[in-house]
Design a protein around this motif. Structure first.
Motif, PDB file in Angstrom:
ATOM      1  N   GLU A  90       0.833  -1.206   0.000  1.00  0.00           N
ATOM      2  CA  GLU A  90       0.000   0.000   0.000  1.00  0.00           C
ATOM      3  C   GLU A  90       0.871   1.261   0.000  1.00  0.00           C
ATOM      4  OE1 GLU A  90      -2.811  -0.227   3.161  1.00  0.00           O
ATOM      5  OE2 GLU A  90      -3.938  -1.849   2.242  1.00  0.00           O
ATOM      6  N   GLY A  91       1.980   1.194  -0.741  1.00  0.00           N
ATOM      7  CA  GLY A  91       2.846   2.354  -0.883  1.00  0.00           C
ATOM      8  C   GLY A  91       3.803   2.593   0.261  1.00  0.00           C
ATOM      9  N   ILE A  92       3.802   1.714   1.257  1.00  0.00           N
ATOM     10  CA  ILE A  92       4.681   1.872   2.419  1.00  0.00           C
ATOM     11  C   ILE A  92       5.805   0.838   2.340  1.00  0.00           C
ATOM     12  CG2 ILE A  92       4.851   1.830   4.937  1.00  0.00           C
ATOM     13  CD1 ILE A  92       1.900   2.575   5.045  1.00  0.00           C
ATOM     14  N   PRO A  93       7.084   1.267   2.388  1.00  0.00           N
ATOM     15  CA  PRO A  93       8.200   0.313   2.299  1.00  0.00           C
ATOM     16  C   PRO A  93       8.499  -0.358   3.634  1.00  0.00           C
ATOM     17  CG  PRO A  93       9.062   2.543   2.425  1.00  0.00           C
ATOM     18  CD  PRO A  93       7.553   2.669   2.406  1.00  0.00           C
ATOM     19  N   TYR A  94       8.711  -1.656   3.577  1.00  0.00           N
ATOM     20  CA  TYR A  94       9.107  -2.425   4.751  1.00  0.00           C
ATOM     21  C   TYR A  94      10.406  -3.160   4.410  1.00  0.00           C
ATOM     22  CZ  TYR A  94       4.308  -1.631   6.334  1.00  0.00           C
ATOM     23  OH  TYR A  94       3.122  -1.053   6.715  1.00  0.00           O
ATOM     24  N   VAL A  95      11.329  -3.209   5.345  1.00  0.00           N
ATOM     25  CA  VAL A  95      12.602  -3.870   5.118  1.00  0.00           C
ATOM     26  C   VAL A  95      12.447  -5.375   5.345  1.00  0.00           C
ATOM     27  CG1 VAL A  95      15.020  -4.033   5.780  1.00  0.00           C
ATOM     28  CG2 VAL A  95      13.873  -1.824   5.814  1.00  0.00           C
ATOM     29  N   MET A  96      12.839  -6.179   4.340  1.00  0.00           N
ATOM     30  CA  MET A  96      12.776  -7.627   4.429  1.00  0.00           C
ATOM     31  C   MET A  96      14.176  -8.196   4.201  1.00  0.00           C
ATOM     32  SD  MET A  96       9.486  -7.857   4.873  1.00  0.00           S
ATOM     33  CE  MET A  96       9.084  -9.584   4.623  1.00  0.00           C
ATOM     34  N   ASN A  97      14.363  -9.459   4.568  1.00  0.00           N
ATOM     35  CA  ASN A  97      15.651 -10.116   4.399  1.00  0.00           C
ATOM     36  C   ASN A  97      15.504 -11.410   3.624  1.00  0.00           C
ATOM     37  OD1 ASN A  97      17.238  -8.240   5.940  1.00  0.00           O
ATOM     38  ND2 ASN A  97      16.341  -9.103   7.797  1.00  0.00           N
ATOM     39  N   CYS A  98      16.450 -11.657   2.721  1.00  0.00           N
ATOM     40  CA  CYS A  98      16.470 -12.905   1.960  1.00  0.00           C
ATOM     41  C   CYS A  98      16.856 -14.064   2.886  1.00  0.00           C
ATOM     42  CB  CYS A  98      17.479 -12.814   0.821  1.00  0.00           C
ATOM     43  SG  CYS A  98      17.028 -11.665  -0.506  1.00  0.00           S
ATOM     44  N   PRO A  99      16.456 -15.289   2.529  1.00  0.00           N
ATOM     45  CA  PRO A  99      16.832 -16.436   3.373  1.00  0.00           C
ATOM     46  C   PRO A  99      18.310 -16.766   3.244  1.00  0.00           C
ATOM     47  CG  PRO A  99      15.699 -17.171   1.394  1.00  0.00           C
ATOM     48  CD  PRO A  99      15.578 -15.667   1.419  1.00  0.00           C
ATOM     49  N   GLY A 100      18.907 -17.197   4.335  1.00  0.00           N
ATOM     50  CA  GLY A 100      20.293 -17.632   4.329  1.00  0.00           C
ATOM     51  C   GLY A 100      21.261 -16.559   3.883  1.00  0.00           C
ATOM     52  N   THR A 101      22.149 -16.945   2.971  1.00  0.00           N
ATOM     53  CA  THR A 101      23.165 -16.026   2.468  1.00  0.00           C
ATOM     54  C   THR A 101      22.820 -15.493   1.078  1.00  0.00           C
ATOM     55  OG1 THR A 101      24.433 -17.882   1.546  1.00  0.00           O
ATOM     56  CG2 THR A 101      24.981 -17.174   3.786  1.00  0.00           C
ATOM     57  N   SER A 102      21.591 -15.694   0.640  1.00  0.00           N
ATOM     58  CA  SER A 102      21.208 -15.242  -0.694  1.00  0.00           C
ATOM     59  C   SER A 102      21.157 -13.718  -0.773  1.00  0.00           C
ATOM     60  CB  SER A 102      19.846 -15.836  -1.099  1.00  0.00           C
ATOM     61  OG  SER A 102      18.845 -15.497  -0.157  1.00  0.00           O
ATOM     62  N   ILE A 103      21.175 -13.214  -2.007  1.00  0.00           N
ATOM     63  CA  ILE A 103      21.220 -11.781  -2.290  1.00  0.00           C
ATOM     64  C   ILE A 103      19.971 -11.378  -3.064  1.00  0.00           C
ATOM     65  CG2 ILE A 103      22.476  -9.976  -3.550  1.00  0.00           C
ATOM     66  CD1 ILE A 103      23.960 -10.934  -1.113  1.00  0.00           C
ATOM     67  N   PHE A 104      19.457 -10.189  -2.767  1.00  0.00           N
ATOM     68  CA  PHE A 104      18.312  -9.700  -3.534  1.00  0.00           C
ATOM     69  C   PHE A 104      18.832  -9.130  -4.847  1.00  0.00           C
ATOM     70  CE2 PHE A 104      15.056  -6.699  -4.876  1.00  0.00           C
ATOM     71  CZ  PHE A 104      13.919  -7.478  -4.757  1.00  0.00           C
ATOM     72  N   ASP A 105      18.430  -9.752  -5.951  1.00  0.00           N
ATOM     73  CA  ASP A 105      18.898  -9.332  -7.270  1.00  0.00           C
ATOM     74  C   ASP A 105      17.991  -8.230  -7.810  1.00  0.00           C
ATOM     75  OD1 ASP A 105      19.397  -9.219 -10.150  1.00  0.00           O
ATOM     76  OD2 ASP A 105      20.545 -11.056  -9.844  1.00  0.00           O
ATOM     77  N   PRO A 106      18.534  -7.040  -8.113  1.00  0.00           N
ATOM     78  CA  PRO A 106      17.698  -5.928  -8.582  1.00  0.00           C
ATOM     79  C   PRO A 106      17.112  -6.148  -9.972  1.00  0.00           C
ATOM     80  CG  PRO A 106      20.016  -5.364  -8.732  1.00  0.00           C
ATOM     81  CD  PRO A 106      19.952  -6.658  -7.995  1.00  0.00           C
TER      82      PRO A 106
END
Length: 239
Positions: free
Chosen positions: A123-139
Motif C-alpha cells: 500500500e505504498g509503504i516500504p518495509y525492510v525484508m531479508n532474503c533467506p540464508g546467504t542469498s542476495i536480492f537481485d535488482p
C-alpha cells in the motif's frame, strides 16, 4: 465469585503492569496495539545502549538497544530516523534519502546496496525484508538469488586453460532481461508463480495484478517452494 484477596491481587498485578508499561513507553518502547506485544528484532547491539538505525535504510523505523537486546521502534507520525544524529526528524530534514515506493506493492532493492535486505512495498509503504540464508536480492529479477550469480555482485570465477588461469568478473551494471507483460492471470495482486514447465528458469511475477515473465540468472532455475532463483540441485526433481 472471587474472594476479596483474589480481587486485590488482580488489581495489584494490573497496576504493576501499567507502571511497567509506562516505564517502557517513556524509555522509547511503544506498545504495538495490533500485535499486543513489544516487537523484538534480531539485531546485534553495540556495547553501548542507545538508539541505532536499521542498516542501509532510511525509514521511520530504528532499533533501541537495552542491555544488549534490540527492539524495533517507530518514529511518530511521518518522521524518519536520521542515522547521522540517531533521532527522529521530519522527512525533509533527514540527512538520508527516504525510499519512495514506485508502486503500491512489489519488491525493490535498496539503492546503493547489493545484499540480503530489500524493500517490500505494501500500500505504498516500504518495509525492510531479508532474503533467506546467504542469498542476495537481485535488482534485475526482483527476487533472492544465490550470491554467486547475483547481477549486482562482483563474484570471481576461475577457468583453467592449457597455459594459464583466466579470471572473469560479473558486471556490476545490471545486464539482465527486461520484464515484459505476458498473458497470465494473476491469482493475487502480488506474488511469484511458476510457468508450469518443470525445472524452468523463468517464472511469473505479479505486481498490482500485472504479470511479468522473469528469467533467473544463469545456472539457476525457479524454486517455487522458496520463491527464489536457486541451483538445480536444490530444487526437488531437478538435480
Amino acid at each position: 465469585m472471587e474472594s476479596p484477596s483474589s480481587t486485590s491481587m488482580t488489581f495489584v498485578i494490573l497496576v504493576l503492569f501499567q507502571v511497567c508499561l509506562g516505564q517502557l513507553v517513556s524509555a522509547g518502547f511503544p506498545f504495538d496495539r495490533q500485535q499486543r506485544h513489544f516487537v523484538k528484532e534480531v539485531f546485534t547491539c553495540p556495547p553501548k545502549d542507545g538508539f541505532y538505525p536499521i542498516p542501509n535504510v532510511c525509514t521511520g523505523s530504528y532499533y533501541s538497544c537495552v542491555n544488549q537486546v534490540a527492539y524495533e521502534m517507530s518514529c511518530p507520525g511521518d518522521s524518519v530516523f536520521d542515522p547521522a544524529v540517531n533521532v527522529c526528524v521530519p522527512a525533509g530534514q533527514a540527512t538520508c534519502q527516504v525510499f519512495q515506493c514506485p508502486a503500491q506493492g512489489g519488491f525493490y532493492h535498496i539503492p546503493g546496496t547489493c545484499g540480503n535486505s530489500y524493500y517490500s512495498c505494501v500500500e505504498g509503504i516500504p518495509y525492510v525484508m531479508n532474503c533467506p540464508g546467504t542469498s542476495i536480492f537481485d535488482p534485475i529479477v526482483g527476487v533472492c538469488v544465490p550470491k554467486e550469480v547475483a547481477s549486482c555482485s562482483t563474484t570471481s570465477t576461475t577457468t583453467p586453460s592449457s597455459s594459464d588461469t583466466t579470471t572473469t568478473k560479473y558486471s556490476t551494471i545490471p545486464t539482465g532481461p527486461t520484464p515484459t507483460i505476458a498473458p497470465f492471470t494473476c491469482p493475487d495482486a502480488f506474488g511469484f508463480y511458476p510457468t508450469g514447465i518443470p525445472c524452468d528458469d523463468q517464472f511469473w511475477r505479479c505486481s498490482n495484478t500485472y504479470a511479468y515473465l522473469m528469467t533467473c540468472p544463469p545456472t539457476t532455475i525457479w524454486n517455487q517452494a522458496t520463491t527464489v532463483c536457486d541451483y538445480p540441485f536444490a530444487v526437488p526433481g531437478c538435480g
